[in-house]
Design a protein around this motif. Structure first.
Motif, PDB file in Angstrom:
ATOM      1  N   SER A 204      21.962  40.894  42.478  1.00 17.34           N
ATOM      2  CA  SER A 204      21.959  42.175  43.172  1.00 17.34           C
ATOM      3  C   SER A 204      21.095  43.122  42.355  1.00 17.34           C
ATOM      4  CB  SER A 204      23.380  42.734  43.322  1.00 17.34           C
ATOM      5  OG  SER A 204      23.842  43.242  42.088  1.00 17.34           O
ATOM      6  N   LEU A 205      21.021  44.367  42.764  1.00 16.49           N
ATOM      7  CA  LEU A 205      20.228  45.326  42.009  1.00 16.49           C
ATOM      8  C   LEU A 205      20.983  45.858  40.790  1.00 16.49           C
ATOM      9  CD1 LEU A 205      18.562  47.315  44.941  1.00 16.49           C
ATOM     10  CD2 LEU A 205      17.648  45.388  43.630  1.00 16.49           C
ATOM     11  N   ALA A 206      22.259  45.496  40.658  1.00 11.73           N
ATOM     12  CA  ALA A 206      23.061  45.863  39.489  1.00 11.73           C
ATOM     13  C   ALA A 206      23.999  44.695  39.207  1.00 11.73           C
ATOM     14  CB  ALA A 206      23.838  47.153  39.737  1.00 11.73           C
ATOM     15  N   ASN A 207      23.518  43.706  38.467  1.00 11.96           N
ATOM     16  CA  ASN A 207      24.217  42.439  38.334  1.00 11.96           C
ATOM     17  C   ASN A 207      25.551  42.528  37.601  1.00 11.96           C
ATOM     18  OD1 ASN A 207      22.408  40.760  39.731  1.00 11.96           O
ATOM     19  ND2 ASN A 207      21.042  40.665  37.970  1.00 11.96           N
ATOM     20  N   LEU A 208      25.661  43.433  36.623  1.00 11.78           N
ATOM     21  CA  LEU A 208      26.876  43.461  35.814  1.00 11.78           C
ATOM     22  C   LEU A 208      28.106  43.800  36.646  1.00 11.78           C
ATOM     23  CD1 LEU A 208      25.694  45.080  32.466  1.00 11.78           C
ATOM     24  CD2 LEU A 208      26.340  42.713  32.869  1.00 11.78           C
ATOM     25  N   TYR A 209      28.018  44.879  37.417  1.00 15.28           N
ATOM     26  CA  TYR A 209      29.223  45.253  38.168  1.00 15.28           C
ATOM     27  C   TYR A 209      29.444  44.331  39.362  1.00 15.28           C
ATOM     28  CZ  TYR A 209      27.680  47.820  42.432  1.00 15.28           C
ATOM     29  OH  TYR A 209      27.206  48.182  43.658  1.00 15.28           O
ATOM     30  N   ILE A 213      33.018  42.431  40.049  1.00 16.57           N
ATOM     31  CA  ILE A 213      33.765  42.428  41.308  1.00 16.57           C
ATOM     32  C   ILE A 213      34.026  40.992  41.760  1.00 16.57           C
ATOM     33  CG2 ILE A 213      33.645  43.032  43.765  1.00 16.57           C
ATOM     34  CD1 ILE A 213      32.103  45.524  42.980  1.00 16.57           C
ATOM     35  N   ARG A 214      33.026  40.131  41.588  1.00 19.74           N
ATOM     36  CA  ARG A 214      33.220  38.722  41.942  1.00 19.74           C
ATOM     37  C   ARG A 214      34.313  38.099  41.084  1.00 19.74           C
ATOM     38  NH1 ARG A 214      26.794  37.325  42.207  1.00 19.74           N
ATOM     39  NH2 ARG A 214      26.433  38.009  44.346  1.00 19.74           N
ATOM     40  N   ALA A 215      34.342  38.451  39.810  1.00 23.08           N
ATOM     41  CA  ALA A 215      35.363  37.913  38.917  1.00 23.08           C
ATOM     42  C   ALA A 215      36.756  38.371  39.352  1.00 23.08           C
ATOM     43  CB  ALA A 215      35.079  38.336  37.476  1.00 23.08           C
ATOM     44  N   TYR A 296      33.724  51.488  42.068  1.00 20.16           N
ATOM     45  CA  TYR A 296      34.651  50.341  42.090  1.00 20.16           C
ATOM     46  C   TYR A 296      35.463  50.253  40.807  1.00 20.16           C
ATOM     47  CZ  TYR A 296      31.725  49.041  46.041  1.00 20.16           C
ATOM     48  OH  TYR A 296      31.043  49.046  47.247  1.00 20.16           O
ATOM     49  N   VAL A 297      35.529  51.353  40.052  1.00 22.05           N
ATOM     50  CA  VAL A 297      36.275  51.345  38.788  1.00 22.05           C
ATOM     51  C   VAL A 297      37.752  51.067  39.042  1.00 22.05           C
ATOM     52  CG1 VAL A 297      37.091  52.782  36.903  1.00 22.05           C
ATOM     53  CG2 VAL A 297      34.668  52.798  37.509  1.00 22.05           C
ATOM     54  N   ASN A 298      38.330  51.767  39.992  1.00 21.61           N
ATOM     55  CA  ASN A 298      39.770  51.614  40.276  1.00 21.61           C
ATOM     56  C   ASN A 298      39.994  50.659  41.444  1.00 21.61           C
ATOM     57  OD1 ASN A 298      40.599  53.543  38.277  1.00 21.61           O
ATOM     58  ND2 ASN A 298      39.880  55.169  39.644  1.00 21.61           N
ATOM     59  N   LEU A 299      39.441  49.475  41.321  1.00 21.02           N
ATOM     60  CA  LEU A 299      39.571  48.473  42.366  1.00 21.02           C
ATOM     61  C   LEU A 299      40.788  47.609  42.042  1.00 21.02           C
ATOM     62  CD1 LEU A 299      37.976  47.482  44.908  1.00 21.02           C
ATOM     63  CD2 LEU A 299      36.913  45.796  43.415  1.00 21.02           C
TER      64      LEU A 299
END
Length: 302
Positions: A204-209, A213-215, A296-299
């Protein structure tokens, strides 16, 4: 592809870059003073894209707004191509196609300044080889005398997935034929190898986050938070995403990139986990504010 010499055009340490393929390498996320994230990283921007599993209304909206998508791309290109033209580095593919394949990068600080002053020299060539004196570049009459060479050639993620297996059967089905994308449901799980999760193959354009989310999605699945659909349903969903990637990734199709639809994709993960996919505080914010990691911090999966 490094090189060190004495004084050369006012520079002490000269670096030669061998460019095999031209890419959109941009100095910042601003074009003409406008943040291009506002053109590509909000929900409104995704209305301009045909999406996997979209209904008729979303299809119609994306079709109607196609000219606007073209204008966004030309707006960005008109600015970013200025220094690139000077050094004959403008790619043949559009800025939009670069975003669609996640093949876009920010230049190091003062990159174009270093090109102008000559401390970085570009050599455009598909091939190069080594000799006693250094590096031989196709079309050059003399070698580049080099103290150190840095390879920045990337890797093939599909081969890495294949090489995980010793079984010939699993090797044959793991990544599928080269005419298709690597078949991963939610870009994570192979329908025919559900015991294996691959996090990070699809960019994605921001792989870390995106990886985080996938994790979380994967952990929620392993914890029994939801069940996978049937193999047939997963394969059908994968084909929908493949159609999307083929439509917008003509140049580098084999790559898997969800950058143009990162919100649409994250919505699916949120829905699977029972989380609210709407992360903003108002309708206008949902449409026009940029979506990023802090949304997505408080997901918290249910």
């Amino acid at each position: 592809r490094g090189q060190r010499r004495g004084q050369h055009r006012g520079t002490e340490h000269l670096c030669t870059m061998v460019v095999r393929t031209k890419h959109w390498i941009i100095p910042s996320y601003y074009a003409w003073g406008f943040p291009i994230s506002n053109l590509y990283l909000n929900r409104f921007s995704e209305f301009l894209i045909h999406k996997p599993g979209e209904g008729f209304l979303l299809w119609l909206l994306a079709t109607i707004l196609t000219p606007l998508r073209w204008l966004f791309s030309k707006f960005a290109e008109s600015y970013y191509s200025i220094p690139m033209k000077k050094h004959d580095m403008v790619p043949e593919h559009s800025f939009f196609e670069a975003l669609a394949t996640c093949l876009i990068a920010i230049t190091p600080k003062d990159h174009y300044k270093r090109l102008d002053e000559g401390s970085i020299v570009l050599k455009k060539s598909k091939t190069f080889s080594f000799c006693k004196e250094g590096v031989l570049v196709e079309g050059e009459s003399s070698p580049i005398k080099s103290d150190i060479v840095i390879f920045g050639t990337g890797f093939k993620g599909d081969q890495k997935i294949t090489n995980m297996f010793t079984s010939e059967y699993f090797q044959s089905i793991a990544v599928g034929p080269t005419s298709s994308t690597v078949p991963l449901y939610r870009e994570c799980i192979h329908p025919k190898i559900p015991q294996l999760a691959v996090l990070g193959y699809s960019e994605s354009l921001a792989n870390l986050y995106t990886a985080e989310i996938r994790a979380k999605w994967m952990a929620h699945f392993i914890d029994g938070g939801f069940k996978l659909p049937s193999v047939k349903a997963m394969q059908s969903d994968i084909l929908e995403w493949e159609k999307f990637m083929k439509r917008y990734s003509r140049v580098y199709f084999r790559r898997s990139c969800i950058g143009l639809l990162h919100i649409w994709y994250n919505d699916q993960l949120c829905q699977d986990m029972g989380c609210n996919p709407r992360r903003k505080n108002s309708i206008l914010a949902e449409l026009f504010e940029v979506y990023g990691p802090r949304d997505y911090v408080n997901l918290h999966p249910k």
